[in-house]
Design a protein around this motif. Structure first.
Motif, PDB file in Angstrom:
ATOM      1  N   PHE A   1       0.823  -1.205   0.000  1.00 26.04           N
ATOM      2  CA  PHE A   1       0.000   0.000   0.000  1.00 26.04           C
ATOM      3  C   PHE A   1       0.863   1.263   0.000  1.00 26.04           C
ATOM      4  CE2 PHE A   1      -3.873  -2.231   2.121  1.00 26.04           C
ATOM      5  CZ  PHE A   1      -4.175  -2.815   0.907  1.00 26.04           C
ATOM      6  N   ALA A   2       1.979   1.249   0.747  1.00 26.08           N
ATOM      7  CA  ALA A   2       2.860   2.420   0.758  1.00 26.08           C
ATOM      8  C   ALA A   2       3.454   2.668  -0.622  1.00 26.08           C
ATOM      9  CB  ALA A   2       3.968   2.229   1.789  1.00 26.08           C
ATOM     10  N   ALA A   3       3.887   1.592  -1.292  1.00 25.17           N
ATOM     11  CA  ALA A   3       4.439   1.743  -2.636  1.00 25.17           C
ATOM     12  C   ALA A   3       3.361   2.220  -3.612  1.00 25.17           C
ATOM     13  CB  ALA A   3       5.025   0.416  -3.108  1.00 25.17           C
ATOM     14  N   LEU A   4       2.154   1.714  -3.465  1.00 26.93           N
ATOM     15  CA  LEU A   4       1.061   2.133  -4.346  1.00 26.93           C
ATOM     16  C   LEU A   4       0.756   3.613  -4.157  1.00 26.93           C
ATOM     17  CD1 LEU A   4      -1.151   1.363  -6.370  1.00 26.93           C
ATOM     18  CD2 LEU A   4      -2.594   0.721  -4.425  1.00 26.93           C
ATOM     19  N   LEU A   5       0.752   4.066  -2.915  1.00 23.11           N
ATOM     20  CA  LEU A   5       0.502   5.487  -2.648  1.00 23.11           C
ATOM     21  C   LEU A   5       1.570   6.357  -3.299  1.00 23.11           C
ATOM     22  CD1 LEU A   5      -0.731   7.120   0.579  1.00 23.11           C
ATOM     23  CD2 LEU A   5       1.430   7.913  -0.364  1.00 23.11           C
ATOM     24  N   GLN A   6       2.831   5.925  -3.201  1.00 20.93           N
ATOM     25  CA  GLN A   6       3.918   6.742  -3.725  1.00 20.93           C
ATOM     26  C   GLN A   6       3.960   6.762  -5.252  1.00 20.93           C
ATOM     27  OE1 GLN A   6       7.234   5.001  -1.675  1.00 20.93           O
ATOM     28  NE2 GLN A   6       6.938   6.259   0.144  1.00 20.93           N
ATOM     29  N   THR A   7       3.557   5.673  -5.892  1.00 27.24           N
ATOM     30  CA  THR A   7       3.564   5.646  -7.356  1.00 27.24           C
ATOM     31  C   THR A   7       2.308   6.261  -7.955  1.00 27.24           C
ATOM     32  OG1 THR A   7       2.644   3.398  -7.356  1.00 27.24           O
ATOM     33  CG2 THR A   7       5.029   3.600  -7.455  1.00 27.24           C
ATOM     34  N   SER A   8       1.298   6.504  -7.151  1.00 28.13           N
ATOM     35  CA  SER A   8       0.023   6.991  -7.668  1.00 28.13           C
ATOM     36  C   SER A   8      -0.230   8.456  -7.370  1.00 28.13           C
ATOM     37  CB  SER A   8      -1.133   6.168  -7.068  1.00 28.13           C
ATOM     38  OG  SER A   8      -0.959   4.803  -7.308  1.00 28.13           O
ATOM     39  N   THR A   9       0.650   9.075  -6.594  1.00 31.75           N
ATOM     40  CA  THR A   9       0.451  10.458  -6.174  1.00 31.75           C
ATOM     41  C   THR A   9       1.311  11.395  -6.996  1.00 31.75           C
ATOM     42  OG1 THR A   9      -0.017   9.740  -3.908  1.00 31.75           O
ATOM     43  CG2 THR A   9       0.559  12.043  -4.211  1.00 31.75           C
ATOM     44  N   ASP A  10       0.720  12.486  -7.456  1.00 34.97           N
ATOM     45  CA  ASP A  10       1.491  13.542  -8.087  1.00 34.97           C
ATOM     46  C   ASP A  10       2.573  13.980  -7.102  1.00 34.97           C
ATOM     47  OD1 ASP A  10       2.403  16.131  -8.923  1.00 34.97           O
ATOM     48  OD2 ASP A  10       0.577  16.371 -10.105  1.00 34.97           O
TER      49      ASP A  10
END
Length: 446
Positions: A369-378
């Motif tokens: 989830f942390a990696a997903l947040l970082q790759t999905s956020t401007d």
């Protein structure tokens, strides 16, 4: 030393696996040292407070830091986005090193009152409010997108190491020279973190991905992890504002209109609630009720840590994980069963096994989830998004602990643990139920 404006061209084209990247390893060393410093500092603060005041006041001193951390967390995200995460984490570690070394000197020369310790706790709370969003926004700037799951696995391993080694270092320093020596040890560890951070190569913003699209340019089509808006030159990047309040409001609006992020933050909050309640206040009550004693509590906590460490190690060193995001839903379901089993079994070995499974699930989903947040956020919003997530998990979830203690005598511990298991199961159900999460994926890694 290189500045935060150092080019990220080399990383955008190719990067070694995170566990072999010297730059990532420098960051990992700095992060681990910072966590160790936190652990030693907290132990030193508690011991020093116990020497100059009573038990009730010790709790007040330790809790003082939580107030500015919670109140200022969102503002800390604004600062991280405005100034850049590298500058913020360096400043934070410098302040912490200076403060605890000054306290060590003061304790060595005199016997300051509780007011000094209260002031230190407040300062650390303020520093944490800016440090935590910045440290969460830093990984995408030190490696490529495909390595972020590995980085999160390494980060989990660092956290587990600090939990084990920190109290040992603090206790050893305390036995040699009391709280003054423990504060000095914490200051030296923070200084080590500072040195490593000063030598960290950090891109001005995460490198763009060829598939990046603008969510703002197409508001009716929310972005997904396969097409995250991360290009620093994209029209989605906000125009710098003269008002921090405007930046704060814009960050909250960004989370609200980004459907995938909103769903992800909701699931992350439920996960933290479902796992932290049973493993904190719930475990204390359970061990006392079952008569397992301190040894039993240590075994259960160690088992949870071993499970989380095993999943983190697998993520850090392993290859590509197909459909990691949908797979996290199954891990959460497994974790919910483990939480329920932990609260209903009367056998210590079974409780330890359930804790290990819960740790395995928590470690895997947390890193994904942390990696997903970082790759999905401007990248222009990453500090504020991290601050929002941290506030809801670290800041709000502990408010459920008194409720757990109040409910346990009336409904029984098995019912409390089953309630937390249902929370985990709800988080597991939301992953496939939410279209933006169901179709989410992480960048393939080399």
């Amino acid at each position: 030393m290189t500045s935060e404006t150092a080019t990220g061209t080399r990383r955008a084209t190719a990067a070694p696996p995170a566990h072999r990247d010297p730059n990532v390893l420098r960051w990992l060393g700095a992060y681990t040292a910072s966590l160790l410093g936190d652990s030693v500092y907290f132990l030193a603060l508690a011991w020093a407070a116990a020497r100059v005041t009573g038990p009730a006041q010790v709790g007040v001193v330790l809790a003082l830091g939580a107030v500015p951390r919670a109140v200022l967390m969102l503002g800390g995200g604004v600062i991280a986005d405005r100034l850049g995460p590298r500058r913020v984490v360096i400043t934070a570690d410098a302040v912490r090193a200076g403060v605890v070394l000054a306290v060590a000197l003061a304790l060595g020369l005199a016997s300051p009152g509780v007011w000094l310790l209260a002031a230190v706790a407040l300062v650390f709370g303020v520093v944490d409010a800016v440090f935590m969003p910045a440290v969460g926004a830093l990984p995408p700037r030190i490696t490529t997108r495909d390595q972020l799951v590995r980085v999160q696995g390494l980060r989990t391993l660092a956290t587990r190491l600090a939990v084990i080694v920190g109290p040992f270092v603090g206790g050893a320093a305390m036995s040699l020279g009391g709280p003054a020596a423990a504060f000095a040890a914490a200051g030296l560890v923070f200084a080590l973190s500072l040195v490593l951070l000063l030598n960290l190569r950090v891109a001005a913003s995460p490198p763009a991905h060829p598939a990046d699209v603008s969510e703002a340019a197409a508001p009716s089509t929310p972005s997904t992890p396969s097409t995250p808006s991360t290009s620093p030159t994209s029209s989605t990047s906000p125009t710098p504002s003269a008002s921090p309040w405007h930046d704060l409001a814009e960050g909250l609006r960004y989370v609200k209109r980004h459907r995938m992020l909103l769903a992800l933050i909701t699931v992350a909050w439920l996960v933290e609630l479902g796992f932290s309640g049973p493993l904190n206040i719930g475990l204390v009550l359970l061990v006392e009720d079952r008569g397992w004693g301190p040894g039993g509590m240590g075994l259960i906590i160690s088992s949870f840590g071993a499970g989380a460490g095993a999943s983190a190690l697998a993520l850090a060193l392993g290859g590509r994980i197909p459909r990691a995001v949908p797979l996290s839903g199954w891990f959460l379901l497994l974790g919910s069963l483990a939480v329920g089993a932990l609260g209903t079994t009367s056998a210590l070995p079974l409780a330890a096994a359930a804790a290990a499974v819960a740790g395995l699930a928590a470690g895997f989903t947390g890193a994904v989830f942390a990696a997903l947040l970082q790759t999905s956020t401007d990248p222009a919003y990453l500090g504020r998004v991290t601050a929002t997530t941290t506030l809801l998990t670290v800041g709000v979830v502990p408010l459920s602990y008194p409720l757990t203690g109040a409910l346990a005598p009336h409904v029984g511990l098995p019912a409390v643990f089953l309630g937390y298991a249902c929370v985990c199961a709800l988080a597991a159900a939301l992953v496939p139920a939410c279209a933006t999460l169901r179709g989410a994926s992480l960048p393939p890694r080399n």
